[in-house]
Design an enzyme around this catalytic site. Structure first.
Site, PDB file in Angstrom:
ATOM      1  N   ASP A   2      -0.064   9.995  -6.023  1.00  0.00           N
ATOM      2  CA  ASP A   2      -0.786   9.993  -7.299  1.00  0.00           C
ATOM      3  C   ASP A   2      -1.727   8.785  -7.368  1.00  0.00           C
ATOM      4  OD1 ASP A   2      -1.566  10.384  -9.904  1.00  0.00           O
ATOM      5  OD2 ASP A   2       0.288   9.646 -10.784  1.00  0.00           O
ATOM      6  N   ASP A  17       0.850  -1.183   0.000  1.00  0.00           N
ATOM      7  CA  ASP A  17       0.000   0.000   0.000  1.00  0.00           C
ATOM      8  C   ASP A  17       0.891   1.239   0.000  1.00  0.00           C
ATOM      9  OD1 ASP A  17      -2.698   1.421   0.643  1.00  0.00           O
ATOM     10  OD2 ASP A  17      -1.283   2.158   2.150  1.00  0.00           O
TER      11      ASP A  17
END
Length: 257
Positions: A158, A137
């Site tokens: 992003d 993650d």
């Protein structure tokens, strides 16, 4: 959710804004003879074939970088990075943000990339074999690695915003990162949608009173009929000197579309 693949959107007008500003940022920071760290939370595959099936299906690159390449002269760092990638991988290959950083970085600099999608992660490792690539993650990875070594550096956030709660959690995430790494340049990209999903997030970030805060938003025609993205935005914390000049220039160019 791991359905997003940027190959369908690589080189679109949102990429043009994001990559032009990131290229100017990285170019400025590499002028000093000190090593840098580059970190990205959602790196994608790194390299994209604009003649491939995904890009051809949407045609977003044709209305993006392939249409507006003349906005950037030969001396612009965005152009230089694209040319270096083209020389190594071919004329139709477009650099995502990690490859853009690699094209502009020096041997002393370090790249750390997170990408959770298994297929995209595998392609990323092939594209950037000298980078530190993890299948984790991205938000957790950034928290674990910051402050990086070397401490001078840039972090790009992003995400694809598939998880709608990202809009609510990102301001707190950036605040925590900045407290841990107050010298780092933190960059955030976000889509501007017809729903206005970004508005509360950007207001919260503006209210946080970060040093060197810079927000840039551009509007452009939707990629196709019914497409919900009508623009894109970038926010910088500790924005480097001179970035406002590129922001002003891009604002005028996007208004000419």
């Amino acid at each position: 959710m791991l359905s997003y693949q940027h190959g369908f959107h690589a080189g679109n007008l949102a990429d043009v804004q994001k990559h032009a500003l990131m290229a100017v940022t990285l170019d400025y920071m590499t002028r000093k003879d000190k090593p840098l760290s580059y970190i990205e939370t959602h790196a994608g595959r790194g390299l994209y074939d604009l003649s491939g099936v995904q890009a051809e299906k949407t045609g977003e690159a044709r209305e993006g970088i392939l249409k507006v390449a003349d906005w950037f002269g030969a001396d612009h760092p965005y152009t230089k990075a694209r040319e270096r990638i083209a020389e190594e991988f071919g004329e139709t290959i477009y650099p995502g943000s990690p490859a853009l950083a690699q094209a502009l970085f020096r041997d002393m600099d370090t790249i750390h990339l997170a990408e959770l999608h298994p297929g995209e992660n595998e392609k990323l490792q092939d594209a950037l074999p000298f980078a530190h690539v993890v299948k984790e993650d991205g938000f957790a990875f950034a928290q674990s690695i910051c402050p990086p070594t070397p401490r001078r550096g840039v972090l790009l956030i992003d995400p694809p915003y598939e998880i709608k709660s990202d809009y609510a959690t990102i301001p707190t995430f950036i605040s925590k990162l900045h407290r841990k790494w107050n010298v780092g340049v933190i960059a955030l990209w976000y889509p501007i949608l017809t729903t206005g999903a970004h508005v509360q997030m950007t207001r919260a970030l503006e209210a946080a009173n970060f040093p060197g805060f810079l927000k840039h938003e551009v509007r452009f025609p939707p990629a196709r009929e019914g497409h919900g993205m009508i623009g894109s935005g970038m926010i910088f914390v500790n924005a480097p000197y001179g970035l406002t000049d590129e922001v002003t220039r891009l604002t005028g160019l996007f208004r000419s579309l």
